[in-house]
Design an enzyme around this catalytic site. Sequence first.
Site, PDB file in Angstrom:
ATOM      1  N   ARG A  72      -4.542  -2.574   7.011  1.00  0.00           N
ATOM      2  CA  ARG A  72      -5.071  -3.580   6.691  1.00  0.00           C
ATOM      3  C   ARG A  72      -6.921  -3.606   7.569  1.00  0.00           C
ATOM      4  O   ARG A  72      -7.246  -3.867   8.704  1.00  0.00           O
ATOM      5  CB  ARG A  72      -5.509  -4.818   7.077  1.00  0.00           C
ATOM      6  CG  ARG A  72      -5.928  -5.697   6.180  1.00  0.00           C
ATOM      7  CD  ARG A  72      -6.778  -5.373   4.631  1.00  0.00           C
ATOM      8  NE  ARG A  72      -4.877  -5.774   3.790  1.00  0.00           N
ATOM      9  CZ  ARG A  72      -5.025  -5.572   2.433  1.00  0.00           C
ATOM     10  NH1 ARG A  72      -6.272  -4.888   2.051  1.00  0.00           N
ATOM     11  NH2 ARG A  72      -4.219  -5.558   1.840  1.00  0.00           N
ATOM     12  N   ARG A  98      -3.104   7.158   1.730  1.00  0.00           N
ATOM     13  CA  ARG A  98      -3.623   5.949   2.590  1.00  0.00           C
ATOM     14  C   ARG A  98      -2.427   5.836   3.227  1.00  0.00           C
ATOM     15  O   ARG A  98      -1.977   5.164   4.773  1.00  0.00           O
ATOM     16  CB  ARG A  98      -4.266   4.990   2.534  1.00  0.00           C
ATOM     17  CG  ARG A  98      -2.998   4.812   1.812  1.00  0.00           C
ATOM     18  CD  ARG A  98      -4.194   2.602   1.153  1.00  0.00           C
ATOM     19  NE  ARG A  98      -3.294   2.132  -0.248  1.00  0.00           N
ATOM     20  CZ  ARG A  98      -4.085   0.586   0.181  1.00  0.00           C
ATOM     21  NH1 ARG A  98      -5.146   0.121   0.814  1.00  0.00           N
ATOM     22  NH2 ARG A  98      -3.492   0.288  -1.039  1.00  0.00           N
ATOM     23  N   HIS A 168     -12.225   3.554   1.722  1.00  0.00           N
ATOM     24  CA  HIS A 168     -12.789   2.069   1.782  1.00  0.00           C
ATOM     25  C   HIS A 168     -13.243   1.495   3.127  1.00  0.00           C
ATOM     26  O   HIS A 168     -11.906   0.839   3.496  1.00  0.00           O
ATOM     27  CB  HIS A 168     -10.646   2.122   1.491  1.00  0.00           C
ATOM     28  CG  HIS A 168     -11.389   0.556   0.356  1.00  0.00           C
ATOM     29  ND1 HIS A 168     -11.046  -0.668   1.587  1.00  0.00           N
ATOM     30  CD2 HIS A 168      -9.881  -0.492  -0.654  1.00  0.00           C
ATOM     31  CE1 HIS A 168     -11.042  -1.639   0.643  1.00  0.00           C
ATOM     32  NE2 HIS A 168     -10.643  -1.350  -0.293  1.00  0.00           N
ATOM     33  N   ASP A 213     -14.906  -8.210  -6.717  1.00  0.00           N
ATOM     34  CA  ASP A 213     -14.337  -7.258  -6.330  1.00  0.00           C
ATOM     35  C   ASP A 213     -14.572  -6.721  -7.774  1.00  0.00           C
ATOM     36  O   ASP A 213     -14.967  -6.852  -9.009  1.00  0.00           O
ATOM     37  CB  ASP A 213     -12.960  -6.872  -6.542  1.00  0.00           C
ATOM     38  CG  ASP A 213     -12.049  -6.262  -6.560  1.00  0.00           C
ATOM     39  OD1 ASP A 213     -12.669  -5.179  -5.911  1.00  0.00           O
ATOM     40  OD2 ASP A 213     -11.338  -6.221  -6.503  1.00  0.00           O
ATOM     41  N   GLU A 270     -17.358   0.327  -0.050  1.00  0.00           N
ATOM     42  CA  GLU A 270     -16.865   1.449  -0.759  1.00  0.00           C
ATOM     43  C   GLU A 270     -17.241   2.976  -1.384  1.00  0.00           C
ATOM     44  O   GLU A 270     -17.269   2.910  -2.347  1.00  0.00           O
ATOM     45  CB  GLU A 270     -15.462   1.200  -0.583  1.00  0.00           C
ATOM     46  CG  GLU A 270     -14.250   0.318  -0.600  1.00  0.00           C
ATOM     47  CD  GLU A 270     -13.179  -0.642  -1.311  1.00  0.00           C
ATOM     48  OE1 GLU A 270     -12.895   0.412  -2.340  1.00  0.00           O
ATOM     49  OE2 GLU A 270     -13.085  -1.768  -1.745  1.00  0.00           O
TER      50      GLU A 270
HETATM   51  C1  BG6 Z   1     -10.083  -2.486  -3.163  1.00  0.00           C
HETATM   52  C2  BG6 Z   1     -10.511  -2.836  -4.692  1.00  0.00           C
HETATM   53  O1  BG6 Z   1     -10.971  -1.459  -3.068  1.00  0.00           O
HETATM   54  O2  BG6 Z   1      -8.875  -2.701  -2.121  1.00  0.00           O
HETATM   55  C3  BG6 Z   1      -9.348  -4.542  -4.448  1.00  0.00           C
HETATM   56  O3  BG6 Z   1     -11.825  -3.320  -5.308  1.00  0.00           O
HETATM   57  C4  BG6 Z   1      -8.124  -4.261  -3.922  1.00  0.00           C
HETATM   58  O4  BG6 Z   1      -8.997  -5.289  -6.096  1.00  0.00           O
HETATM   59  C5  BG6 Z   1      -8.362  -4.423  -2.502  1.00  0.00           C
HETATM   60  O5  BG6 Z   1      -7.396  -5.890  -4.175  1.00  0.00           O
HETATM   61  C6  BG6 Z   1      -7.242  -3.885  -1.633  1.00  0.00           C
HETATM   62  O6  BG6 Z   1      -6.934  -3.399  -2.078  1.00  0.00           O
HETATM   63  P1  BG6 Z   1      -4.631  -2.570  -0.956  1.00  0.00           P
HETATM   64  O7  BG6 Z   1      -4.148  -1.661  -1.998  1.00  0.00           O
HETATM   65  O8  BG6 Z   1      -5.434  -2.487   0.158  1.00  0.00           O
HETATM   66  O9  BG6 Z   1      -4.873  -4.624  -0.895  1.00  0.00           O
END
Ligand code: BG6
Length: 296
Positions: A72, A98, A168, A213, A270
Amino acid sequence: MQNSHLQEFAQLDGVSFSKNEHGHITVKIENASATAEFSIFGAHLLSFTPKNQEDLFWVSKKAIFNNTKAIRGGMPICWPWFNAHPSDSTKPAHGFARISEWELVHITHLDENKTEVIFKLNDSEKTQALWPHAFGIQLKFIINSKLEARFTVTNTDTKAFTYATALHSYFNVQDISKTQVLGLDALNYINTVGGTRAKEVQQGPVSISQEVDRIYLDTPTTLTIKSPSRTIAIASKNTQTTVVWNPWIEKAKSMADFGDDEYKEMICVENCNIEHDQVTLDTGLSHTMIIKFSAI
Ligand code: BG6
């Protein structure tokens, strides 16, 4: 064995590795201009700190480094699909890049201010089970006072394939209530909050005061994130869609690897090839998305 040669890189000036109790390996690279850190799992950029500046990237204090879960923060690579798989929700969200162990191919100091780092991943039985295509993907970083990321996909299959990508990036901002994203004014976007896909048009800079989002369409080659202490510039090539995401209060609370209040200090902007900007590659061809990040 993949990555068995890491000790060789540890001999280089400014390069150090560390491993946690789950066998998760990170590499820290320092030159005269900046310091950057990567996880081999996911070829995942964790930080980029130009000399005398704050880290441009943000990683949650609750991020999990166990070689299984996507990390994260930093810069996960979403590939070959974005968000949920289009037809099979049992497949991993945001694809498998990832959550794969990449190979660290090389680290080279080009001069005292510039270091090149290359990761690669090829298809395997595991990836073929999720996405039945032969491919090679490469992620090259150039660490300088700016950070350049080049993501290249090569079709090594006997037929064409189509994929989506998102670099991302989670950026480190001091105060989300005083942060704006510039460069998206008047653009069409798809608002995906709550699972809807409402078509809307951006008015002025993007400010965040609720869950955001959004998929912005036909985005320009330069975007900036203005926060109280600095501006982050994102210059890009071969990407025309951009996602802006901040989970805000309720969603932050629902994520185990995201602190309840951390939505105040991050924003995701992103660089993508998604929606009508997905890439179709014929056999033998390659496509490269290039992004340069800097603090100004
Ligand atoms: C973003 C999406 O790119 O990633 C969101 O637009 C999503 O909808 C977010 O919640 C996080 O995704 P993840 O899979 O890392 O929890």
